[in-house]
Structures are given as C-alpha cells and as structure tokens.
Scaffold this motif. Structure first.
Motif, PDB file in Angstrom:
ATOM      1  N   LEU A  76       0.648  -1.499  -0.520  1.00 30.78           N
ATOM      2  CA  LEU A  76       0.401   0.096  -0.235  1.00 30.78           C
ATOM      3  C   LEU A  76       0.771   1.630  -0.283  1.00 30.78           C
ATOM      4  O   LEU A  76       0.232   2.394  -0.448  1.00 30.78           O
ATOM      5  CB  LEU A  76      -0.846  -0.270   1.086  1.00 30.78           C
ATOM      6  N   SER A  77       2.074   0.974   0.338  1.00 24.71           N
ATOM      7  CA  SER A  77       2.664   2.767   0.960  1.00 24.71           C
ATOM      8  C   SER A  77       3.782   3.125  -0.073  1.00 24.71           C
ATOM      9  O   SER A  77       4.065   3.774  -0.752  1.00 24.71           O
ATOM     10  CB  SER A  77       3.817   2.566   2.092  1.00 24.71           C
ATOM     11  N   GLY A  78       3.862   1.879  -0.775  1.00 23.39           N
ATOM     12  CA  GLY A  78       4.868   1.878  -1.935  1.00 23.39           C
ATOM     13  C   GLY A  78       6.341   1.884  -2.071  1.00 23.39           C
ATOM     14  O   GLY A  78       7.214   2.300  -3.271  1.00 23.39           O
ATOM     15  N   ASN A  79       6.966   2.421  -0.958  1.00 24.20           N
ATOM     16  CA  ASN A  79       8.273   2.474  -0.251  1.00 24.20           C
ATOM     17  C   ASN A  79       9.597   3.596  -1.171  1.00 24.20           C
ATOM     18  O   ASN A  79      10.040   2.748  -1.864  1.00 24.20           O
ATOM     19  CB  ASN A  79       8.960   1.188  -0.290  1.00 24.20           C
ATOM     20  N   LEU A  80       8.553   4.336  -1.072  1.00 29.12           N
ATOM     21  CA  LEU A  80       9.367   5.153  -1.568  1.00 29.12           C
ATOM     22  C   LEU A  80      10.038   6.157  -0.720  1.00 29.12           C
ATOM     23  O   LEU A  80       9.670   6.838   0.018  1.00 29.12           O
ATOM     24  CB  LEU A  80       7.844   6.599  -2.350  1.00 29.12           C
ATOM     25  N   SER A  81      11.457   6.342  -1.397  1.00 29.80           N
ATOM     26  CA  SER A  81      12.746   7.151  -0.181  1.00 29.80           C
ATOM     27  C   SER A  81      12.272   8.185   0.224  1.00 29.80           C
ATOM     28  O   SER A  81      11.909   8.931  -0.698  1.00 29.80           O
ATOM     29  CB  SER A  81      13.944   7.122  -1.142  1.00 29.80           C
ATOM     30  N   ASN A  82      12.904   8.690   1.374  1.00 27.78           N
ATOM     31  CA  ASN A  82      11.774   9.656   1.497  1.00 27.78           C
ATOM     32  C   ASN A  82      10.527  10.329   1.317  1.00 27.78           C
ATOM     33  O   ASN A  82       9.927  11.515   1.900  1.00 27.78           O
ATOM     34  CB  ASN A  82      12.871  10.786   0.928  1.00 27.78           C
ATOM     35  N   ARG A  83       9.843   9.673   1.279  1.00 26.32           N
ATOM     36  CA  ARG A  83       8.326   9.229   1.139  1.00 26.32           C
ATOM     37  C   ARG A  83       7.438   8.532   2.120  1.00 26.32           C
ATOM     38  O   ARG A  83       6.891   9.640   3.291  1.00 26.32           O
ATOM     39  CB  ARG A  83       7.757  10.028  -0.453  1.00 26.32           C
ATOM     40  N   THR A  84       7.786   8.009   1.480  1.00 25.81           N
ATOM     41  CA  THR A  84       6.782   6.322   2.580  1.00 25.81           C
ATOM     42  C   THR A  84       7.452   5.706   2.435  1.00 25.81           C
ATOM     43  O   THR A  84       6.371   4.389   3.279  1.00 25.81           O
ATOM     44  CB  THR A  84       5.396   6.224   1.434  1.00 25.81           C
ATOM     45  N   GLU A  85       8.767   6.086   2.547  1.00 23.31           N
ATOM     46  CA  GLU A  85       9.388   3.973   3.377  1.00 23.31           C
ATOM     47  C   GLU A  85       9.555   3.988   4.460  1.00 23.31           C
ATOM     48  O   GLU A  85       9.971   5.514   5.262  1.00 23.31           O
ATOM     49  CB  GLU A  85      10.734   4.385   2.153  1.00 23.31           C
ATOM     50  N   VAL A  86       9.731   3.466   5.286  1.00 23.45           N
ATOM     51  CA  VAL A  86       9.238   2.900   7.048  1.00 23.45           C
ATOM     52  C   VAL A  86      10.461   2.233   7.638  1.00 23.45           C
ATOM     53  O   VAL A  86      10.993   1.926   6.076  1.00 23.45           O
ATOM     54  CB  VAL A  86       8.076   2.060   7.591  1.00 23.45           C
ATOM     55  N   ALA A  87      11.067   2.186   8.275  1.00 23.81           N
ATOM     56  CA  ALA A  87      12.195   1.804   9.613  1.00 23.81           C
ATOM     57  C   ALA A  87      12.304   0.354   9.045  1.00 23.81           C
ATOM     58  O   ALA A  87      13.506  -0.003   8.311  1.00 23.81           O
ATOM     59  CB  ALA A  87      12.138   2.550  10.780  1.00 23.81           C
ATOM     60  N   SER A  88      11.442  -0.462   8.846  1.00 19.78           N
ATOM     61  CA  SER A  88      11.290  -1.219   8.842  1.00 19.78           C
ATOM     62  C   SER A  88      12.093  -1.787   7.468  1.00 19.78           C
ATOM     63  O   SER A  88      12.438  -3.039   7.063  1.00 19.78           O
ATOM     64  CB  SER A  88       9.839  -2.056   9.138  1.00 19.78           C
ATOM     65  N   VAL A  89      11.247  -0.952   6.802  1.00 21.16           N
ATOM     66  CA  VAL A  89      11.944  -1.280   5.006  1.00 21.16           C
ATOM     67  C   VAL A  89      13.237  -0.645   4.738  1.00 21.16           C
ATOM     68  O   VAL A  89      13.973  -1.940   4.309  1.00 21.16           O
ATOM     69  CB  VAL A  89      10.932  -0.089   4.279  1.00 21.16           C
ATOM     70  N   ARG A  90      13.740  -0.541   5.715  1.00 19.68           N
ATOM     71  CA  ARG A  90      15.065   0.120   5.106  1.00 19.68           C
ATOM     72  C   ARG A  90      16.180  -0.783   6.480  1.00 19.68           C
ATOM     73  O   ARG A  90      17.059  -1.278   6.030  1.00 19.68           O
ATOM     74  CB  ARG A  90      15.467   1.499   6.340  1.00 19.68           C
ATOM     75  N   VAL A  91      15.785  -1.456   6.827  1.00 19.99           N
ATOM     76  CA  VAL A  91      16.329  -2.814   7.546  1.00 19.99           C
ATOM     77  C   VAL A  91      16.676  -4.116   6.544  1.00 19.99           C
ATOM     78  O   VAL A  91      17.215  -4.740   6.533  1.00 19.99           O
ATOM     79  CB  VAL A  91      16.405  -3.029   8.826  1.00 19.99           C
ATOM     80  N   LEU A  92      15.443  -4.126   6.129  1.00 16.68           N
ATOM     81  CA  LEU A  92      15.514  -5.028   5.138  1.00 16.68           C
ATOM     82  C   LEU A  92      16.411  -4.156   4.347  1.00 16.68           C
ATOM     83  O   LEU A  92      17.502  -5.213   3.607  1.00 16.68           O
ATOM     84  CB  LEU A  92      13.941  -5.310   4.258  1.00 16.68           C
ATOM     85  N   VAL A  93      16.199  -3.610   3.979  1.00 16.95           N
ATOM     86  CA  VAL A  93      17.350  -2.943   2.504  1.00 16.95           C
ATOM     87  C   VAL A  93      19.061  -3.450   2.497  1.00 16.95           C
ATOM     88  O   VAL A  93      19.143  -3.772   1.933  1.00 16.95           O
ATOM     89  CB  VAL A  93      16.987  -1.697   2.237  1.00 16.95           C
ATOM     90  N   TYR A  94      18.734  -2.500   4.039  1.00 10.53           N
ATOM     91  CA  TYR A  94      20.283  -2.607   4.874  1.00 10.53           C
ATOM     92  C   TYR A  94      20.730  -3.946   4.296  1.00 10.53           C
ATOM     93  O   TYR A  94      22.060  -4.748   4.488  1.00 10.53           O
ATOM     94  CB  TYR A  94      20.202  -2.464   6.454  1.00 10.53           C
ATOM     95  N   ILE A  95      19.851  -4.880   4.745  1.00 16.40           N
ATOM     96  CA  ILE A  95      20.006  -6.467   5.079  1.00 16.40           C
ATOM     97  C   ILE A  95      20.735  -6.759   3.744  1.00 16.40           C
ATOM     98  O   ILE A  95      21.436  -8.051   3.325  1.00 16.40           O
ATOM     99  CB  ILE A  95      19.321  -7.420   6.197  1.00 16.40           C
ATOM    100  N   GLU A  96      19.562  -7.184   2.937  1.00 14.08           N
ATOM    101  CA  GLU A  96      19.368  -7.175   1.224  1.00 14.08           C
ATOM    102  C   GLU A  96      20.853  -6.751   0.770  1.00 14.08           C
ATOM    103  O   GLU A  96      21.146  -7.742   0.311  1.00 14.08           O
ATOM    104  CB  GLU A  96      18.533  -6.521   0.661  1.00 14.08           C
ATOM    105  N   ASN A  97      21.442  -5.502   0.660  1.00 17.08           N
ATOM    106  CA  ASN A  97      22.332  -5.308   0.618  1.00 17.08           C
ATOM    107  C   ASN A  97      23.809  -5.592   2.067  1.00 17.08           C
ATOM    108  O   ASN A  97      25.226  -5.257   1.082  1.00 17.08           O
ATOM    109  CB  ASN A  97      22.892  -3.533   0.340  1.00 17.08           C
ATOM    110  N   GLY A  98      23.934  -6.177   2.414  1.00 18.52           N
ATOM    111  CA  GLY A  98      24.772  -7.348   2.948  1.00 18.52           C
ATOM    112  C   GLY A  98      25.264  -6.285   4.552  1.00 18.52           C
ATOM    113  O   GLY A  98      26.796  -6.437   4.931  1.00 18.52           O
TER     114      GLY A  98
END
Length: 298
Positions: A241-263
């Motif tokens: 629903l949020s779209g995970n747009l950086s600096n707009r609708t991205e939440v902290a839990s999504v940032r955690v996932l992005v960091y983990i996916e990037n190692g």
C-alpha cells in the motif's frame, strides 16, 4: 478509705508494668512491614525456567542487536542513522506510530465502551470482527487495503503510495490492542460508584473523568504501549500500500530489509537499535503518565 491510683493513665500511651521503662506509642498510622519469604523448590525451579525462556526469546536477541549495531563503531552508527533516507524513514515511522497510537487511545476506548455498555443489533459480530487484524496475515491486510483504497478502489478513494496509506495500514493492524485491554476492565467496574456519583449531582462527564477514567488509565496505557510497539515495527501491511518510496513513504522496517539485502548488517542493526530505544522511551513515558493519573484519582 479511698484507694489511690498510682499507675499511669491508660490513655497516656506509657507502660504500666512496674520497673519498666516508659515507652510512648507512636502516633498516627503505622504501616505494617512485609518480610520476604524464601522461595520453595518448586517456585525457584519455575522462576529459573521462566527467566531462561525470557532470556532466550527477548534478552539475548536484544543484546545481539545492540552488539551488531556496535560492530561498525560510533562513526558507522552515526553515519547510518543520519543519512537522508534512514533519517526520513525513522521520522516517518515514529510520527505515524505516535499518531496512530493517539487515535487508538480515543477510538479504542470508545469502541470498548460501546461493546460493554450499549446494546444493539450486530454487537456480537462487531466484537468478532475487531479481532480480524490479529488473525489476518499482515501481507493479506495490505492486499485488502490496496484493493479497497488503491488505484482500483470501488469507493473512489486512492491513497496508495502516500503517507495517508501508511497511517491507514498502521491503524488497521493496531486497532484491537486498546479495545481488548480496556474492555475487560470496563466489564469488571461496579455500577454502584457511578450511581452514587450521579445521586450526588455529578454529571456524566464528571463521573467519567473522576470515577471511571482513573480505573481505565492502566489498561489504556497498556494498550497504547502495545499499539505503538506494533506500529513502529510493522512491515507486511505497508509493502503493497505505501509503495516504499524513498524519503516519502519508506518506513524503518523497510530500511532494515534494504540494508540486510545489501549485506550491511551493522547498519540494519543500527536502525533496529534506534527503534528499540524509542519503543522503550515511549513505554516508560506511558507508565509515568499512568502512575501520575492514578495518584490523582486516589
């Protein structure tokens, strides 16, 4: 011959035993002291098992997160949490969680009041539906919300990929917490005190504020703490629903996932540590508020 009374007056508070040192009774109320008793074998074993289980589920994982956050050093930690994307995600998550918690305090208490004090058709159905967010997988909740409030909305409301969508998803998954903590307390309240207040001329608003609300505050704060903790950690219902747009609708839990996916596990742990600290601070603040309100109601 008249007998002369030589002993002390019984009301003087002094000892009447001959040769004893006069002692004065302490005035005022004396609190009884409670002495702790040693735990039995069964209680000691139960306590040990409970603490071991609690440590395995909570304490050790939390300590592991803090240790992982420190592996990059203070510079790495500060660089991570002050980056534009991460800071924006943290700010959005905390603000939306606070807003949803405030909404749940009001609407959750109102729903609990309606379910306990009012009689209407469909009451049992409503009581069952409130628990749906508990049973529904969060990703399914996101899909349902997207179908209802997305581009193909049957009601003509499209809030997908906006901050309203984040608020809506968090409100959906945290709805039952305050309701289910306040409802049993309302059911256990005696009506005699309310009737006595009404007989003394108190209005309904005064009765609620001075009689009912102090009894509900512990349950409300407990539900608010659960609601906030769930909101800042929510992920599944926001993905679609949020779209995970950086600096707009991205939440902290999504940032955690992005960091983990990037190692970058240290950066992910840094964000998780910030969320942990914020959750603890809010829980402590709610506990302080609850204690102060309880003192005023005494």
């Amino acid at each position: 011959m008249t007998a002369t009374r030589t002993g002390p007056d019984p009301g003087s508070g002094t000892s009447s035993t001959p040769g004893a040192t006069p002692t004065r009774r302490p005035r005022g109320r004396v609190r009884a002291t409670q002495t702790g008793q040693p735990l039995g074998v069964g209680s000691t074993l139960g306590l040990g098992i409970a603490m071991t289980w609690f440590s395995l589920l909570v304490l050790i994982p939390l300590a592991a997160v803090l240790v992982a956050a420190s592996t990059g050093g203070w510079d790495g930690f500060w660089t991570t949490i002050t980056s534009t994307q991460t800071a924006s995600a943290l700010r959005l998550t905390v603000l939306e969680a606070l807003g949803v918690t405030a909404l749940n305090v009001v609407m959750g208490t109102a729903l609990a009041w309606v379910l306990v004090r009012d009689r209407f058709w469909g009451k049992r159905v409503l009581d069952l539906v409130i628990d749906v967010p508990f049973a529904l997988p969060t990703i399914v909740a996101g899909l349902v919300l997207l179908a209802l409030y997305g581009p193909q909305s049957p009601v003509g409301i499209d809030v997908a990929s906006t901050r309203i969508a984040v608020f809506l998803a968090l409100a959906f998954v945290t709805l039952p917490f305050v309701v289910r903590t306040v409802q049993p307390v309302l059911e256990s309240l005696e009506r005699d005190v309310e009737e006595a207040a009404a007989s003394l001329g108190a209005s309904r608003a005064t009765t609620f504020r001075r009689v009912i609300l102090p009894s509900l505050v512990p349950a409300i704060t407990a539900g608010a703490a659960l609601s906030f903790a769930r909101a800042i950690s929510e992920y599944g219902s926001l993905v679609l629903l949020s779209g995970n747009l950086s600096n707009r609708t991205e939440v902290a839990s999504v940032r955690v996932l992005v960091y983990i996916e990037n190692g970058n596990e240290a950066a992910a742990a840094s964000v998780a540590a910030i969320l942990l600290v914020v959750a603890l601070l809010v829980i402590v603040l709610l506990d302080v508020i609850q204690r102060r309100v309880a003192r005023r109601g005494e």
